[in-house]
Structure formats: structure tokens, C-alpha cells
Design an enzyme around this catalytic site. Structure first.
Site, PDB file in Angstrom:
ATOM      1  CD  GLU A 177      -1.190  -1.687  -4.735  1.00  0.00           C
ATOM      2  OE1 GLU A 177      -1.377  -2.107  -5.110  1.00  0.00           O
ATOM      3  OE2 GLU A 177      -2.156  -0.461  -4.345  1.00  0.00           O
ATOM      4  CD  GLU A 178      -2.726   4.759  -0.148  1.00  0.00           C
ATOM      5  OE1 GLU A 178      -2.486   4.911   0.625  1.00  0.00           O
ATOM      6  OE2 GLU A 178      -3.935   3.822   0.290  1.00  0.00           O
TER       7      GLU A 178
ATOM      8  CD  GLU B 131      -3.390  -0.583   0.071  1.00  0.00           C
ATOM      9  OE1 GLU B 131      -3.272   1.007  -0.607  1.00  0.00           O
ATOM     10  OE2 GLU B 131      -3.840  -1.316  -0.254  1.00  0.00           O
TER      11      GLU B 131
END
Lengths: 268, 268
Positions: free
Chosen positions: A151-152, A148
Site C-alpha cells: 500500500e505505502e 502495508e
């Protein structure tokens, strides 16, 4: 008498039937199902699991008419169950929880990695949050946190510890939710934010982050921020993942207090 | 054009339809559903949630024919979904995990509370195990541990800590499993074993328990037993539950290292 359905036995005195192979009309299916249930009952079977792929949606009503009820569903199939035995049923419950992570990363300037989300509850509010996300089906908690963050924000990181976790109920229909606050060590520092979900991302002084009205609104968040500060100052120990084998073949992770755990772990 | 179905809007630009109220034949339903989808699409709606109680099993095939797929099911209903928007769907995943607990209790003689199970993998094997069980839907982890110990052995207890937990995948169909090793303090000592599932229950010297071939078979179990010994000797700290509020009304528990956590918790 209908042609018997092919089932395989499970370890608990039950039968599992997969209706994957052939199309069948509901009348034929009802006849076969009724005959099969009679035979299984004579054999002393207890639970019957009936897996109907979504291509067999035409058989759902027939199964329900025969007394089956729903156990669980995934996008491509519906699992129904029936209990043949006179005792109370002991069929296991469906999955009950979803898992999520929040990622806590600081750089050498005591700045924390934060994002503004485009959608959801905080979209357009200007609130800076820790990166968060759902743990995918089949994914390890520590791996979800690393994924995460990447990805972010585009930041590479190494997982350190689960600092704390929270259990809440009825978070999603009737299901519960476990939220894991994870500490990660950043391995890169240049932010490349994701376009679809993230409005902005930056490194922000921790005190400034924690002073936002949002961060002061919920007791839960204030607790988490206290833990983060204690961790920054070297005064807190969470749970680290240790690879282990639970059964002969299956690799899994055990999360424990590795600074206090017996020597056996230190080599891992 | 069919009569429109009544839906309510959700927070994410979607519509939720509950087909609870009235019986409907599939032909009428298909007509209404097609008209409703056309209207919602014009309104710019994204996701459509369709909840069919098991009494409406006659409508499942019709919904699938219209392009709906399964999201999840519980004994009394099936939830289907449809995505109207041209973007990739962002419908949340179904619940992914089941939770279980193992309970570690010792008395003043350094004896551990153990049981022999009647059924399952260890039924009839003579293996002494820690009491274990599933966390029910909507149940707190600490409460599940206290409940299982009471049910299986009749012992009253107070929850102390989660010592460690393990995540494994594909444990139950495609679902994952979180197993929490919990330390509890016994408040009573006379065992009243449960008849249905438990063959025997007793207090057993910890070393004798840990020396069983069963306890030596899996690396995972040896790790857990090392942690138990460290805990008995006062050299280990796990996570304790702290009540907190996450949103304005919802009470929940945060599990953290309470001996190292900031002062804020010590009053709780």
C-alpha cells in the site's frame, strides 16, 4: 409480568440475548428484562450478555438502570453484561491489545526501503522511517506486513520472519500495543508511493538511514537497527509463520524459530 | 443555541469531550451537542470523541440521534465518535486482540508442571495441561506467565523465553487471540494448587504428558510439544524480554533472540 426475552445459553452457565429483531420502547423492555432476570436467576444462570445494536440505543439507559454494565462496543453494537450469581463474576475481559508492524526490506545494494509520512508525529519532519501500519481486525501479522508495504510503496514482497517485538502499555486509551519488526524479501523494486499518507519513499543505504538523529533518539530503535544489521549479515534468526490447525476447522499460524525447530516443520 | 460543550483538542485535528462532570438531561444535551458540532465544523475539526461515563447512559440515545456511533466501551464508560470532515474517516480501530500464555516448566527429573482445570472445555475430563491464563490489561507477557504459574500451582519461577506464539481469529466475538508458549525455570518445587479453578496439579514425566490423547488431537499442540522437547535437549532458542525505553519516559520490553542478538544486549 413482562414478556420474557429470548436468550440462548452459553457454555459457561450464562445467557446471551441479542436485541436485533424488533424495536421496543424502554418501558416494555424494562418490564421484560426484569422478568427475564428473575427467571434466569431461578434457573441458576450466572452471566447475562445483552447485545444492543446501535438502532436500540434507546434501551441502553434502561439496561443500566437494571444493573447492567458495559463490556465492549463495536461501531454497530454495544454489549452489556450482568452477573446473577452470588460468586464473584468470571466474565472474560475485553480485547486488550492493538497490533502494529514495521517492515524491513533490503535490496541487493544493502539499501533499505523507507518512507516519509505526511501526517502523524513525523509528518513534515523529513524523517525516513521503515514502513509501518496497524494489523487489521482478523488479519494475520505476516499478511499485514506484506499489505502495508504494498500500500505505502507499491513493492511486492514475501514475508520472511518476525525479528523482534515490543509490548507497550497505555498506548491508546488504556489499551496496550504490540509492535512486530518484520523482515520481508522484496519481489519488485520500482516504488509507486501512496498519495494519501506517504510524502516520499525510496531505497536508502542502511547506514545512512540508521545514522539519522531520529534513529538515534530511542534506545528501542537502536536495538531494532542492531538486529537488522545482524540479520543482513546472516547472524540472526527470528520467528517464521507455520500454518497449522488449532481446532478441527480453524487454520492459524504458529510463529517459531524454524531453523532450530524439529524436522516436522521443514516440509512446510 | 445550546451552551457549548467543553472539549480539548487532540493531535490529529480532532476534539475530545468528557461528559464526566455534570448530569444533563437529553434535551439540553442534544441542543449543546448540535451547537458544538456546528462550531467545530467551522473550525475545521475532523473527528469528535465523546466519552459518556455509565452514569450518563441517559445521553447515549441522543448522541446516536445526532449521528455518533460507538467506538469502544469499558465497564465504566462508552466512547462514541463522529466525523465532521468531508474526507473518509481515519479514526483508529479499537483494540483487536486478547493475549494468553501457556507456561512450560520442567524440574531436574525432566518432569513438566501440569494441571487439571475444574471448569472450561477440559473440566472433568482428566486431561493434564500446561498452566495457561490470560494476560491482564496493562500486564507484560513475561509477568503474566510468572503470575499464572504462581496462582495456579504455587510454584515460584523465573521467565526464560517465549518459545513460539500462535495467532487465531474470531476467538472471542470478532476479536483475535495471541497465545504465547513460555518457558520458565522453576525456583520452587512444592505444589500448592489454587482451589477455585484447579482440580489437581503435579510434576509429570514429559513423555507421559505428551502421549495423552488430548495432546495428540491438535497439530498445533504437537508442534508445541516438539518445540518443548527441542528446548529440553538444548536445541532451540526463542525470544527473551529485554527492558528498553521507547519514548523518553516509557519503560517497555522488547522480545528478541538474545543468543544471536548483537553484544549491546548481553550486558542487560
Amino acid at each position: 409480568m413482562g414478556k420474557l426475552l429470548r436468550g440462548r445459553n452459553d457454555e459457561y452457565g450464562g445467557v446471551i440475548v441479542h436485541m436485533d429483531d424488533e424495536a421496543m420502547d424502554p418501558a416494555t423492555f424494562i418490564s421484560s428484562l426484569a422478568s427475564s432476570l428473575a427467571v434466569w436467576k431461578l434457573q441458576g444462570k450466572k452471566g447475562v450478555w445483552l447485545r444492543l445494536p446501535i438502532q436500540r440505543a434507546n434501551l441502553v439507559e434502561a439496561a443500566v438502570q437494571q444493573g447492567f454494565w458495559y463490556h465492549h462496543a463495536e461501531p454497530h453494537y454495544l454489549m452489556l453484561v450482568y452477573w446473577l450469581h452470588k460468586s464473584a463474576h468470571t466474565l472474560p475481559e475485553n480485547a486488550t491489545h492493538r497490533l502494529g508492524i514495521g517492515a524491513f526490506l533490503i535490496n541487493q545494494n544493502r539499501e533499505v526501503l523507507v518512507v516519509q509520512e505526511k501526517g502523524g508525529q513525523y509528518g513534515g519532519t523529513g524523517v525516513w522511517k521503515l514502513p509501518t501500519g496497524a494489523v487489521d481486525e482478523g488479519e494475520d501479522i505476516y499478511a499485514a506486513a506484506v499489505r502495508e508495504v504494498k500500500e505505502e510503496t507499491g513493492i511486492d514482497s514475501e514475508f520472511i520472519e518476525i525479528l523482534a517485538f515490543r509490548q507497550i502499555h497505555k498506548s491508546f486509551f488504556q489499551k496496550s500495543d504490540l509492535f512486530f519488526l518484520c523482515m520481508l524479501r522484496p519481489l519488485s523494486f520500482d516504488i509507486q508511493k501512496q498519495e494519501q499518507e506517504i510524502e516520499a519513499a525510496k531505497w536508502m543505504p542502511f547506514e545512512e538511514y540508521a545514522a539519522q538523529p531520529y534513529a538515534q533518539k530511542y534506545e528501542f530503535l537502536m536495538y531494532l537497527h542492531d538486529i537488522c544489521i545482524a540479520k543482513i549479515d546472516g547472524n540472526y534468526t527470528g520467528f517464521s509463520p507455520i500454518p497449522t490447525t488449532s481446532y478441527s476447522v480453524q487454520k492459524s499460524y504458529l510463529y517459531l524459530n524454524s531453523t532450530e525447530a524439529p524436522k516436522r516443520y521443514s516440509k512446510l
